[in-house]
Scaffold this motif. Structure first.
Motif, PDB file in Angstrom:
ATOM      1  N   UNK A 202      45.110  33.461  63.452  1.00  0.00           N
ATOM      2  CA  UNK A 202      44.165  32.497  62.887  1.00  0.00           C
ATOM      3  C   UNK A 202      44.439  32.378  61.389  1.00  0.00           C
ATOM      4  N   UNK A 203      44.617  31.166  60.933  1.00  0.00           N
ATOM      5  CA  UNK A 203      44.821  30.934  59.499  1.00  0.00           C
ATOM      6  C   UNK A 203      43.468  30.656  58.854  1.00  0.00           C
ATOM      7  N   UNK A 204      43.158  31.373  57.791  1.00  0.00           N
ATOM      8  CA  UNK A 204      41.877  31.236  57.105  1.00  0.00           C
ATOM      9  C   UNK A 204      42.124  30.812  55.662  1.00  0.00           C
ATOM     10  N   UNK A 205      41.562  29.678  55.293  1.00  0.00           N
ATOM     11  CA  UNK A 205      41.571  29.245  53.897  1.00  0.00           C
ATOM     12  C   UNK A 205      40.313  29.822  53.246  1.00  0.00           C
ATOM     13  N   UNK A 206      40.464  30.450  52.101  1.00  0.00           N
ATOM     14  CA  UNK A 206      39.303  31.051  51.465  1.00  0.00           C
ATOM     15  C   UNK A 206      39.441  31.010  49.947  1.00  0.00           C
ATOM     16  N   UNK A 207      38.337  31.215  49.264  1.00  0.00           N
ATOM     17  CA  UNK A 207      38.333  31.244  47.805  1.00  0.00           C
ATOM     18  C   UNK A 207      38.506  32.687  47.345  1.00  0.00           C
ATOM     19  N   UNK A 208      39.572  32.937  46.623  1.00  0.00           N
ATOM     20  CA  UNK A 208      39.920  34.274  46.135  1.00  0.00           C
ATOM     21  C   UNK A 208      39.210  34.479  44.805  1.00  0.00           C
ATOM     22  N   UNK A 209      38.178  35.331  44.795  1.00  0.00           N
ATOM     23  CA  UNK A 209      37.318  35.475  43.626  1.00  0.00           C
ATOM     24  C   UNK A 209      37.882  36.515  42.665  1.00  0.00           C
ATOM     25  N   UNK A 210      38.173  36.069  41.449  1.00  0.00           N
ATOM     26  CA  UNK A 210      38.788  36.970  40.474  1.00  0.00           C
ATOM     27  C   UNK A 210      37.926  37.196  39.235  1.00  0.00           C
ATOM     28  N   UNK A 211      36.849  36.451  39.102  1.00  0.00           N
ATOM     29  CA  UNK A 211      35.982  36.642  37.948  1.00  0.00           C
ATOM     30  C   UNK A 211      34.572  36.206  38.242  1.00  0.00           C
ATOM     31  N   UNK A 212      33.602  36.886  37.626  1.00  0.00           N
ATOM     32  CA  UNK A 212      32.221  36.427  37.713  1.00  0.00           C
ATOM     33  C   UNK A 212      31.437  36.995  36.526  1.00  0.00           C
ATOM     34  N   UNK A 213      30.160  36.660  36.468  1.00  0.00           N
ATOM     35  CA  UNK A 213      29.317  37.172  35.398  1.00  0.00           C
ATOM     36  C   UNK A 213      29.150  36.195  34.250  1.00  0.00           C
ATOM     37  N   UNK A 214      28.697  36.712  33.129  1.00  0.00           N
ATOM     38  CA  UNK A 214      28.396  35.881  31.964  1.00  0.00           C
ATOM     39  C   UNK A 214      29.644  35.197  31.407  1.00  0.00           C
ATOM     40  N   UNK A 221      40.743  37.214  33.517  1.00  0.00           N
ATOM     41  CA  UNK A 221      41.947  37.552  32.749  1.00  0.00           C
ATOM     42  C   UNK A 221      42.129  39.064  32.686  1.00  0.00           C
ATOM     43  N   UNK A 222      41.048  39.778  32.481  1.00  0.00           N
ATOM     44  CA  UNK A 222      41.127  41.228  32.441  1.00  0.00           C
ATOM     45  C   UNK A 222      41.572  41.787  33.789  1.00  0.00           C
ATOM     46  N   UNK A 223      41.037  41.217  34.863  1.00  0.00           N
ATOM     47  CA  UNK A 223      41.420  41.659  36.212  1.00  0.00           C
ATOM     48  C   UNK A 223      42.911  41.413  36.460  1.00  0.00           C
ATOM     49  N   UNK A 224      43.388  40.207  36.156  1.00  0.00           N
ATOM     50  CA  UNK A 224      44.800  39.898  36.366  1.00  0.00           C
ATOM     51  C   UNK A 224      45.708  40.727  35.458  1.00  0.00           C
ATOM     52  N   UNK A 225      45.182  41.192  34.352  1.00  0.00           N
ATOM     53  CA  UNK A 225      45.966  42.053  33.466  1.00  0.00           C
ATOM     54  C   UNK A 225      46.111  43.462  34.032  1.00  0.00           C
ATOM     55  N   UNK A 226      45.333  43.753  35.043  1.00  0.00           N
ATOM     56  CA  UNK A 226      45.348  45.083  35.667  1.00  0.00           C
ATOM     57  C   UNK A 226      45.955  45.077  37.069  1.00  0.00           C
TER      58      UNK A 226
END
Length: 277
Positions: A202-214, A221-226
């Motif tokens: 089954x192929x699932x299209x989804x939103x890949x969450x990489x940031x949230x908050x204020x 950016x901090x997450x992708x830097x890690x």
């Protein structure tokens, strides 16, 4: 290529430090995997192994949903396993083990169900690994796992690679890594050779969450830097180039901001296979 040594060392340690954000990244995929796991569980399902369990999210969700089964999460990273054990303190049917799954599986035989959230794309020899899993499986055992689909459909990867000076159009590779199982024909062949009978994934299209908050862009950016394809490029760059990488990365993440989240288009496969009779 990501090796077993990487997961027992630096990469595993970074993922352990970032387990909350790595779990968050799969927020919109996890319900599909959990539903697929429940759809194949039967009353006789008693012993479940979570392959590459990380910090234990899938193991704990499965343990809660199937209280009559015993779930064991297995991962190469000792730091991730320690976090999983801590999270499982109140669970009576989830436990965790730091080991290579191909060495550990025979010790847990017969296994009724294998599950994995993006934990099976790192085998050095996939056919040998899945054959070992089949040999340790009960006669009617099932295997359910997710893996990323093609890189082009995962904009978090292509745009981040481009932003940090990489080639997003590099040829696809089946070397161990996040996109090793992107080609369903290749994966089906591996499983069939390993004594697993496969259904169409089954192929699932989804939103890949990489940031949230204020400030979700700064968080992303901090997450992708890690974690992920930008991390090594940023870490290894000279100071001036590092600043340019981060500036371009910030622009990309800002384009995908919606309110207090940053989410990139992504796609994954959910595979279900049964042990061949």
């Amino acid at each position: 290529m990501t090796t077993a040594y990487d997961w027992t060392g630096r990469i595993g340690d970074v993922w352990a430090e970032e387990w909350r954000r790595t779990d968050r990244s799969f927020t919109n995929l996890t319900p599909y995997l959990n539903a697929a796991i429940l759809s194949v569980a039967i009353p006789q399902t008693r012993k479940i192994i979570d392959i590459g369990c990380g910090a234990g999210a899938t193991s704990l969700a499965t343990a809660q949903a199937i209280p009559t089964a015993q779930i064991t999460g297995i991962d190469l990273s000792p730091t991730l396993i320690e976090i999983a054990k801590h999270r499982a303190k109140t669970s009576s049917n989830a436990s965790f083990e730091c080991a290579d799954i191909t060495a550990a599986a025979p010790n847990h035989a017969p296994i009724d169900l294998y599950v994995s959230r993006h934990g099976v794309m790192f085998f050095a020899d996939p056919v040998a690994a899945f054959t070992t899993l089949a040999e340790a499986a009960a006669p009617d055992a099932t295997l359910v796992f997710t893996c990323f689909a093609d890189r082009a459909a995962n904009r978090w990867a292509t745009e981040i690679i481009t932003a940090t000076g990489g080639n997003a159009d590099a040829p696809a590779s089946t070397a161990p890594g996040p996109f090793a199982f992107a080609d369903p024909t290749y994966v089906a062949s591996i499983l069939e050779k390993s004594d697993w009978h496969v259904a169409s994934p089954e192929r699932v299209e989804f939103a890949y969450r990489v940031g949230d908050g204020a400030d979700p862009v700064a968080d992303a950016v901090d997450y992708f830097s890690r974690i992920g394809p930008a991390a090594s490029a940023i870490r290894d760059a000279a100071p001036e180039e590092r600043e340019r990488h981060i500036a371009r990365l910030t622009q990309v993440c800002d384009r995908y901001r919606s309110g207090d989240t940053v989410e990139f288009p992504a796609a994954a496969w959910i595979w279900t296979a049964r042990k061949s009779s």
